[in-house]
Design a protein around this motif. Structure first.
Motif, short mmCIF file in Angstrom:
data_model
loop_
_atom_site.label_atom_id
_atom_site.label_comp_id
_atom_site.label_asym_id
_atom_site.label_seq_id
_atom_site.Cartn_x
_atom_site.Cartn_y
_atom_site.Cartn_z
N LYS A 105 0.82 -1.21 0.00
CA LYS A 105 0.00 0.00 0.00
C LYS A 105 0.86 1.27 0.00
O LYS A 105 0.37 2.35 -0.33
N VAL A 106 2.13 1.10 0.35
CA VAL A 106 3.06 2.23 0.32
C VAL A 106 3.87 2.25 -0.97
O VAL A 106 4.02 3.28 -1.63
N HIS A 107 4.38 1.08 -1.37
CA HIS A 107 5.32 0.99 -2.48
C HIS A 107 4.72 0.43 -3.78
O HIS A 107 5.40 0.42 -4.81
N GLY A 108 3.49 -0.06 -3.74
CA GLY A 108 2.91 -0.70 -4.91
C GLY A 108 3.12 -2.19 -4.91
O GLY A 108 2.37 -2.95 -5.51
N ILE A 109 4.17 -2.63 -4.24
CA ILE A 109 4.44 -4.06 -4.06
C ILE A 109 5.10 -4.25 -2.70
O ILE A 109 5.85 -3.39 -2.23
N GLY A 110 4.78 -5.33 -2.05
CA GLY A 110 5.39 -5.65 -0.77
C GLY A 110 5.74 -7.12 -0.73
O GLY A 110 5.00 -7.96 -1.25
N MET A 111 6.87 -7.43 -0.16
CA MET A 111 7.32 -8.82 -0.08
C MET A 111 7.86 -9.09 1.31
O MET A 111 8.63 -8.29 1.86
N CYS A 112 7.44 -10.20 1.89
CA CYS A 112 7.95 -10.59 3.21
C CYS A 112 8.43 -12.03 3.16
O CYS A 112 7.66 -12.94 2.87
N GLU A 113 9.70 -12.21 3.43
CA GLU A 113 10.28 -13.54 3.60
C GLU A 113 10.12 -13.93 5.06
O GLU A 113 10.32 -13.11 5.96
N ILE B 240 3.90 -12.18 -1.00
CA ILE B 240 4.00 -11.02 -1.88
C ILE B 240 2.60 -10.43 -2.07
O ILE B 240 1.63 -11.17 -2.25
N ALA B 241 2.49 -9.12 -2.01
CA ALA B 241 1.24 -8.42 -2.31
C ALA B 241 1.54 -7.36 -3.36
O ALA B 241 2.55 -6.66 -3.27
N ILE B 242 0.67 -7.24 -4.35
CA ILE B 242 0.85 -6.28 -5.46
C ILE B 242 -0.40 -5.42 -5.56
O ILE B 242 -1.52 -5.94 -5.61
N ASP B 243 -0.20 -4.12 -5.62
CA ASP B 243 -1.32 -3.19 -5.76
C ASP B 243 -1.54 -2.87 -7.24
O ASP B 243 -0.70 -2.23 -7.87
N PRO B 244 -2.66 -3.31 -7.82
CA PRO B 244 -2.93 -3.01 -9.24
C PRO B 244 -2.93 -1.53 -9.55
O PRO B 244 -2.63 -1.12 -10.69
N GLU B 245 -3.24 -0.70 -8.55
CA GLU B 245 -3.29 0.74 -8.78
C GLU B 245 -1.91 1.35 -9.00
O GLU B 245 -1.80 2.52 -9.36
N ALA B 246 -0.87 0.57 -8.82
CA ALA B 246 0.47 1.04 -9.17
C ALA B 246 0.64 1.07 -10.69
O ALA B 246 1.58 1.69 -11.20
#
Length: 350
Positions: A105-113, A267-273
Motif C-alpha cells: 500500500k506504500v510501495h505498490g508491491i510488498g514482499m515478506c520472507e 507477496i502483495a501487489i497493488d494493481p493501482e500502481a
C-alpha cells in the motif's frame, strides 16, 4: 452409512480455539490457527482443515512450536524479513502477509520472507488476505522433505505449495496447488479413513508405486507433471529456504529442539500502481467473460475459473456445515476429551 459428517463451522471454530487455548496458546493466536483450519474446510480443502488438529497438537509438542512467538521484522524498502520465532506457521504466515500488504500500500508491491516458522496450512489462505484488500496476493512455502524430485526415489523436497489470488467481482480468482500430484494431507486422510490411494500419487520406501496409504507415508509423494512440478518445487525451496537465510526442505525438522525451521514467502501487489482500480476491474472482468464463454469441450456443462468451485463450496459449507471424515471427527471428539473441553462436537452436527 456415510463415511463423513457435516458440522457447523462456527461451532467447530469455538471448539478449536478452546483446544488450542488449553494447550497454552494465547487466545488471539488460537483464533488465528483456528481460522486457518476452518477456512480450508469451508473451501473444500479438507487435507488442510480440522483433520489436522491431532497432527498439529502432536507436532507442536514434538517439534517445539512456540505458542506465543515474538516476531522480529527487518525491513528494507518494499521488502522485509520476518523471524517467526519458531511459532505456528499460520501465526507467522498471517503476520508476514499483513506486512506484505502494508508495504504494498506504500510501495505498490510488498514482499515478506519468513523464516523459523512451521507448517502454515492452506497456501491460498494468505493470498486471499491480499485479495480481500484489493491486492494481488502470492504465497508459497517449503516443508519437510517428502517429495521425490524428478529422477530420484528419495524425499528431498517438500510438496512446496504456492498460491496466487486476484481480487475480482463475485469471487477472487485463486490458484492453489502443491508441487506434488496430491497434497500429502490427502494421503494422511486416506490412511485415517482406511482407504487406498490412486496409483501414481506416491511410491513406497523402495521406490515402487503403491496404492497403500501407510506405505506411501513412509515413502515419498511424486511431483505433478514430472520434471515440471519437480522444478517448481526446487524454485520454491530456493525462495523459502535459501533467500531468507533459512533451511531447504531436506533440513526442515532436522533439529526440532529449536523448531521445524519452515520458510515462507509472501507477496502483495497493488494493481493501482499500474492503472486505476476501475480500469483493472474492467479489464479483468472482460477477461473472465472471454474464458468462461469459450467453446465447451464435449460433455462439459460449465467452464469454471480458478477459485470458482472453492467459492461455491465455501458458500454451501457455511450454510450446511463443513464436511469431516468420520475418522477426523472422532479425533476432534478425542481432543475435546483429552483437553477437558466443555463443548461436545456432536452438538454441532448438521
Amino acid at each position: 452409512m456415510a463415511d463423513f459428517v457435516r458440522v457447523d463451522a462456527e461451532g467447530v471454530r469455538k471448539i478449536l480455539i478452546k483446544i488450542f487455548a488449553a494447550d497454552g496458546i494465547p487466545a488471539d493466536n488460537a483464533a488465528v490457527v483456528a481460522d486457518n483450519l476452518i477456512t480450508a474446510d469451508l473451501r473444500g480443502v479438507s487435507s488442510h482443515g480440522v483433520a489436522r488438529i491431532k497432527s498439529y497438537l502432536q507436532r507442536a509438542k514434538k517439534e517445539n512450536w512456540n505458542p506465543d512467538p515474538q516476531f522480529k521484522f527487518t525491513e528494507h524498502g518494499a521488502v522485509c524479513l520476518l523471524d517467526g520465532d519458531d511459532g505456528f506457521g499460520s501465526m507467522a504466515g498471517t503476520a508476514g502477509m499483513k506486512k506484505a500488504i502494508e508495504l504494498a500500500k506504500v510501495h505498490g508491491i510488498g514482499m515478506c520472507e519468513v523464516k523459523k516458522s512451521a507448517h502454515y496450512g492452506m497456501a491460498s489462505y494468505y493470498a486471499l488476505m491480499a485479495a480481500k484488500e484489493g491486492l494481488i496476493g502470492f504465497s508459497c512455502t517449503n516443508g519437510v522433505s517428502n517429495l521425490a524430485h524428478f529422477g530420484s526415489m528419495e524425499g528431498m523436497l517438500g510438496t512446496n505449495p504456492f498460491s496466487v489470488a486476484v481480487p475480482a467481482e463475485e469471487f477472487p480468482l485463486v490458484l492453489d496447488v502443491a508441487c506434488s500430484v496430491t497434497a500429502r494431507g490427502n494421503i494422511s486422510n486416506a490412511k485415517r479413513e482406511g482407504k487406498d490411494i490412486p496409483l501414481g500419487w506416491a511410491i513406497d520406501a523402495e521406490g515402487n508405486p503403491t496404492t497403500d496409504a501407510a506405505k506411501a507415508l513412509v515413502g515419498a509423494v511424486l511431483p505433478f507433471a514430472g520434471h515440471k512440478g519437480s522444478g517448481i518445487a526446487i524454485m520454491v525451496d530456493i525462495m523459502c529456504g535459501i533467500l531468507n537465510s533459512g533451511v531447504t526442505s531436506k533440513h526442515v525438522r532436522e533439529d526440532t529442539t529449536t523448531g521445524p525451521n519452515v520458510g515462507h514467502m509472501m507477496i502483495a501487489i497493488d494493481p493501482e500502481a499500474f492503472m486505476t482500480k476501475e480500469e483493472f476491474k474492467e479489464r479483468l472482468e472482460n477477461y473472465k467473460k472471454e474464458l468462461a464463454n469459450a467453446k465447451k469441450a464435449p460433455g462439459v456443462e460449465k467452464i469454471y475459473l480458478p477459485g470458482e468451485i472453492e467459492a461455491e463450496k465455501e458458500s454451501f459449507n457455511k450454510e450446511n456445515g463443513i464436511k469431516m471424515g468420520n475418522g477426523a471427527f472422532k479425533e476432534l471428539c478425542e481432543a475435546c476429551a483429552e483437553y477437558g473441553i466443555d463443548e461436545n462436537p456432536e452438538d454441532y452436527l448438521k
